[in-house]
Design an enzyme around this catalytic site. Structure first.
Site, PDB file in Angstrom:
ATOM      1  N   ALA A 139      -7.252  64.673  42.023  1.00  0.00           N
ATOM      2  CA  ALA A 139      -6.219  63.876  42.693  1.00  0.00           C
ATOM      3  C   ALA A 139      -5.873  62.710  41.784  1.00  0.00           C
ATOM      4  O   ALA A 139      -6.687  62.275  40.965  1.00  0.00           O
ATOM      5  CB  ALA A 139      -6.737  63.364  44.039  1.00  0.00           C
ATOM      6  N   TYR A 140      -4.654  62.227  41.912  1.00  0.00           N
ATOM      7  CA  TYR A 140      -4.164  61.140  41.062  1.00  0.00           C
ATOM      8  C   TYR A 140      -4.041  59.857  41.878  1.00  0.00           C
ATOM      9  O   TYR A 140      -3.406  59.840  42.928  1.00  0.00           O
ATOM     10  CB  TYR A 140      -2.808  61.517  40.466  1.00  0.00           C
ATOM     11  CG  TYR A 140      -2.928  62.632  39.451  1.00  0.00           C
ATOM     12  CD1 TYR A 140      -2.998  62.347  38.089  1.00  0.00           C
ATOM     13  CD2 TYR A 140      -3.028  63.958  39.854  1.00  0.00           C
ATOM     14  CE1 TYR A 140      -3.148  63.359  37.158  1.00  0.00           C
ATOM     15  CE2 TYR A 140      -3.182  64.983  38.924  1.00  0.00           C
ATOM     16  CZ  TYR A 140      -3.236  64.669  37.574  1.00  0.00           C
ATOM     17  OH  TYR A 140      -3.395  65.671  36.654  1.00  0.00           O
ATOM     18  N   LEU A 141      -4.659  58.788  41.375  1.00  0.00           N
ATOM     19  CA  LEU A 141      -4.533  57.484  42.033  1.00  0.00           C
ATOM     20  C   LEU A 141      -3.306  56.743  41.531  1.00  0.00           C
ATOM     21  O   LEU A 141      -2.637  56.055  42.297  1.00  0.00           O
ATOM     22  CB  LEU A 141      -5.784  56.637  41.784  1.00  0.00           C
ATOM     23  CG  LEU A 141      -7.072  57.193  42.394  1.00  0.00           C
ATOM     24  CD1 LEU A 141      -8.250  56.303  42.016  1.00  0.00           C
ATOM     25  CD2 LEU A 141      -6.958  57.279  43.901  1.00  0.00           C
TER      26      LEU A 141
ATOM     27  N   SER B 224       0.804  67.334  42.081  1.00  0.00           N
ATOM     28  CA  SER B 224       0.119  66.462  43.035  1.00  0.00           C
ATOM     29  C   SER B 224       1.103  65.613  43.831  1.00  0.00           C
ATOM     30  O   SER B 224       0.780  65.140  44.913  1.00  0.00           O
ATOM     31  CB  SER B 224      -0.908  65.592  42.331  1.00  0.00           C
ATOM     32  OG  SER B 224      -0.274  64.534  41.662  1.00  0.00           O
TER      33      SER B 224
END
Lengths: 161, 161
Positions: B35-37, B156
């Site tokens: 997952a990408y913050l 994402s």
């Protein structure tokens, strides 16, 4: 009476204050905002004036891949704002006033809401001997170096008033 | 026809597939969740089987403090779960099957919901010449190396169905 701080790298002492020093406005200061995304490992995002970064500090223990690595990684303002909005705890906002004192530098942290009127003075030292030999100015009050409730990571997870 | 990937360090080509290869179950595989913050800089959290880490990749440009630094920082399972729950976009879950092919290794990514039935094959190369000389197996379909909609960071942030 001395203490390895949050970052695991510095020797510092921490004090409450009796009153503010004279001519507070004459000193240099920084505006600091910080928030914690996780505490194990410690992942903190911080603004210092117009510089933004994320600090990662590996957790200790026997697993070497998780040992005390520490990195300060630059962020954009936008990334800082995105990440600080995701913090579980409080966002800590404080004005850090830099007050020269003999050969030391006092960092006087004047906290904003929700911690106002909290004020903490910190002094960093090269050696444990220097930390023990330190004679505080008369406007310092109690030595709270060993009190975890004055640590920023602890504050960030305190309930707001 | 070649492509410096998300991590800025590898030369790879990416393909859709016509069908799955024979005896798919006989190959080694990894379970990957990521997952990408943030995407600028890229801050990605990833699980690979029982290993968890955060990848930071600095943004490019003339500001050297923000240049292409890349770090892979270990996380605990708990920190991964906390951080992936904070991701703005989708959590990407996929099974990565490792299929030896001549002197190359095909990484066949079989995506889980919400991207199912997406399947992408990736091959990494040492040099641009090797990438250009690559002859795909007959079960590969279209070369999608240059199509940004097949990048994980792009996926994402796609709307879920």
């Amino acid at each position: 009476m001395w203490y390895i701080n949050d970052m695991g790298m510095e020797i510092e002492r921490k004090f409450t204050v009796r009153h503010l020093p004279d001519e507070l406005d004459s000193y240099e200061y920084r505006i600091i905002e910080q928030a914690y995304l996780t505490t194990e490992p410690t992942i903190r995002v911080r603004r210092e004036d117009d510089r933004y970064y994320m600090t990662y500090k590996g957790v200790g223990g026997s697993n070497t891949s998780l040992s005390h690595e520490e990195y300060n990684l630059p962020l954009t303002k936008e990334a800082f704002e995105t990440l600080s909005s995701k913090a579980d705890g409080n966002i800590i906002r404080k004005k850090r006033v830099l007050i020269p004192y003999g050969k030391h530098m006092i960092e006087l942290d004047i906290f904003d809401e929700p911690f106002k009127p909290l004020i903490i003075a910190e002094v960093e030292f090269e050696t444990v001997d220097a930390a023990n030999a330190f004679v505080p100015p008369d406007w310092f009050d109690e030595d709270v170096t060993d009190q975890r409730e004055y640590r920023n990571a602890y504050l960030s997870f305190m309930n707001k008033e």
